[in-house]
Design an enzyme around this catalytic site. Structure first.
Site, short mmCIF file in Angstrom:
data_model
loop_
_atom_site.label_atom_id
_atom_site.label_comp_id
_atom_site.label_asym_id
_atom_site.label_seq_id
_atom_site.Cartn_x
_atom_site.Cartn_y
_atom_site.Cartn_z
N GLY A 22 0.85 -1.20 0.00
CA GLY A 22 0.00 0.00 0.00
C GLY A 22 0.88 1.23 0.00
O GLY A 22 2.00 1.19 -0.49
N PHE A 24 2.39 3.03 2.65
CA PHE A 24 3.64 2.83 3.42
C PHE A 24 3.75 1.41 3.92
O PHE A 24 4.76 1.02 4.46
CB PHE A 24 3.65 3.75 4.66
CG PHE A 24 3.27 5.17 4.35
CD1 PHE A 24 2.06 5.69 4.80
CD2 PHE A 24 4.10 5.96 3.59
CE1 PHE A 24 1.70 6.99 4.51
CE2 PHE A 24 3.74 7.28 3.30
CZ PHE A 24 2.54 7.79 3.76
N GLY A 25 2.68 0.62 3.74
CA GLY A 25 2.69 -0.71 4.36
C GLY A 25 2.60 -1.80 3.32
O GLY A 25 2.36 -1.53 2.14
N SER A 26 2.82 -3.02 3.79
CA SER A 26 2.59 -4.17 2.91
C SER A 26 1.73 -5.15 3.68
O SER A 26 1.73 -5.16 4.92
CB SER A 26 3.93 -4.80 2.53
OG SER A 26 4.47 -5.44 3.67
N VAL A 27 0.94 -5.94 2.93
CA VAL A 27 -0.03 -6.84 3.56
C VAL A 27 0.28 -8.28 3.16
O VAL A 27 0.50 -8.55 1.97
CB VAL A 27 -1.47 -6.47 3.14
CG1 VAL A 27 -2.47 -7.46 3.75
CG2 VAL A 27 -1.81 -5.06 3.60
N ASP A 140 -8.90 8.41 0.02
CA ASP A 140 -8.23 7.54 -0.97
C ASP A 140 -9.22 6.52 -1.52
O ASP A 140 -8.88 5.36 -1.73
CB ASP A 140 -7.03 6.84 -0.32
CG ASP A 140 -6.05 6.32 -1.36
OD1 ASP A 140 -5.11 5.58 -0.98
OD2 ASP A 140 -6.25 6.63 -2.56
#
Ligand SMILES: C[C@H](Nc1nc(-c2c[nH]c3ncc(Cl)cc23)ncc1F)C(=O)NCC(F)(F)F
Length: 296
Positions: A22, A24-27, A140
């Site tokens: 995403g 700043f993050g990852s899932v 968003d």
């Protein structure tokens, strides 16, 4: 407000696969399996990307936001996992097996009729009504941030940019853009960094366009807009050019096979003046009326 949050022990959280990245993050897809016999449940786990530690405060706000949301049309918060070693923590959410709306549309576009697209639109609208009732502005809203829970259920996800509108104002002003999705932004968001429920309505209109374009890459808002303003325009100038053409009443073109009533709904969401745009509640009625037409 401390929620009754479930704490997930890192040692029982088993990595299965990477789902996506995403802002700043990852899932990742994980199985939380305390019995160690593979009977545990699948969960989606979000963590900051390593070099983006700077956003820990934003990440904690995202966790605060999603843990306060309880709605059938919003991805469910499950809890957090404190990583013993590293400073950071991880956000545990329900895993939706049908994945992102974009991937689903590409796979199933031939099985989707107008009624189903309007059902998805109605569910996203209900999720946005709920967010608005808590004075949250998503900022968003885009097909890339919608998940598919089943053939007849979609949910809003990714609250990384969500803000609360202050009690004494109708909008939230940001200081600067990150990697911002300006092709989903209302004119006042581009020119004055102002975000409100009415700018979320503008973005909802763009999501309607994505739905009725079956999220096809060749028809996506960014590509269609760059065709209009010239793809040689880069960086901050892009925002200025986009704002100009919107001021001159250019809008995304009607998608092929899109019912006139649905395009008219998009156009209402894209009123230049934010007060002229419908509320999510009014949009719900417009969607219901389009659904009626499809039944006849
Ligand atoms: C970065 C992550 N990206 C992706 N996630 C998933 C996904 C499947 N199933 C899922 N179930 C719960 C969650 Cl939180 C994600 C997924 N699939 C493909 C992705 F590229 C993400 O959060 N995207 C925003 C949003 F969730 F809105 F689509």
């Amino acid at each position: 407000r401390q929620q009754e949050q479930e704490v997930f022990e890192e040692r029982h959280l088993r990595f299965i696969s990477h789902l996506g990245k995403g802002n700043f993050g990852s899932v990742d897809l994980c199985r939380y399996d305390p019995l160690g016999d593979n009977t545990g449940e699948l969960v989606a786990v979000k963590q900051l990307q390593p070099n983006k530690q700077a956003n820990m405060a934003d990440f904690q706000k995202e966790i605060q936001t999603i843990s306060s949301l309880h709605c059938d049309y919003i991805v469910k918060y499950r809890g957090i996992c404190y990583s013993a070693g590293r400073l950071s923590m991880r956000l545990v959410m329900e895993y939706l097996p049908y994945g992102s709306l974009i991937g689903y549309m590409e796979k199933c576009k031939h099985t989707l009729n107008t009624r189903r697209l309007l059902l998805f639109a109605s569910q996203i609208c209900k999720g946005m009504e709920y967010l608005q009732s808590l004075r949250y502005v998503h900022r968003d809203l885009a097909a890339r941030n919608i998940l598919v829970a089943g053939d007849t259920l979609v949910k809003i996800a990714d609250f990384g940019l969500t803000k609360i509108v202050p009690f004494d104002k109708e909008y939230y002003r940001v200081t600067q853009f990150g990697e911002s999705p300006i092709f989903w932004y209302a004119p006042e968001s581009i020119s004055e960094y102002k975000f409100s429920h009415k700018s979320d309505v503008w973005s909802f209109g763009v999501v309607l366009h994505e739905l009725f374009s079956f999220c096809e890459l060749s028809r996506n808002p960014k590509r269609l807009t760059l065709q209009r303003i010239g793809s040689d325009i880069q960086g901050p100038m892009m925002g200025a050019h986009l704002h100009n053409v919107l001021k001159d009443n250019w809008r995304l073109p009607v998608p092929a096979m899109c019912p006139p009533k649905v395009y008219s709904m998009m156009m209402q969401c894209w009123a230049y003046t934010s007060e002229d745009r419908p509320t999510f509640f009014h949009l719900q009625d417009l969607i219901e009326s389009s659904l009626q037409d499809e039944r006849e």
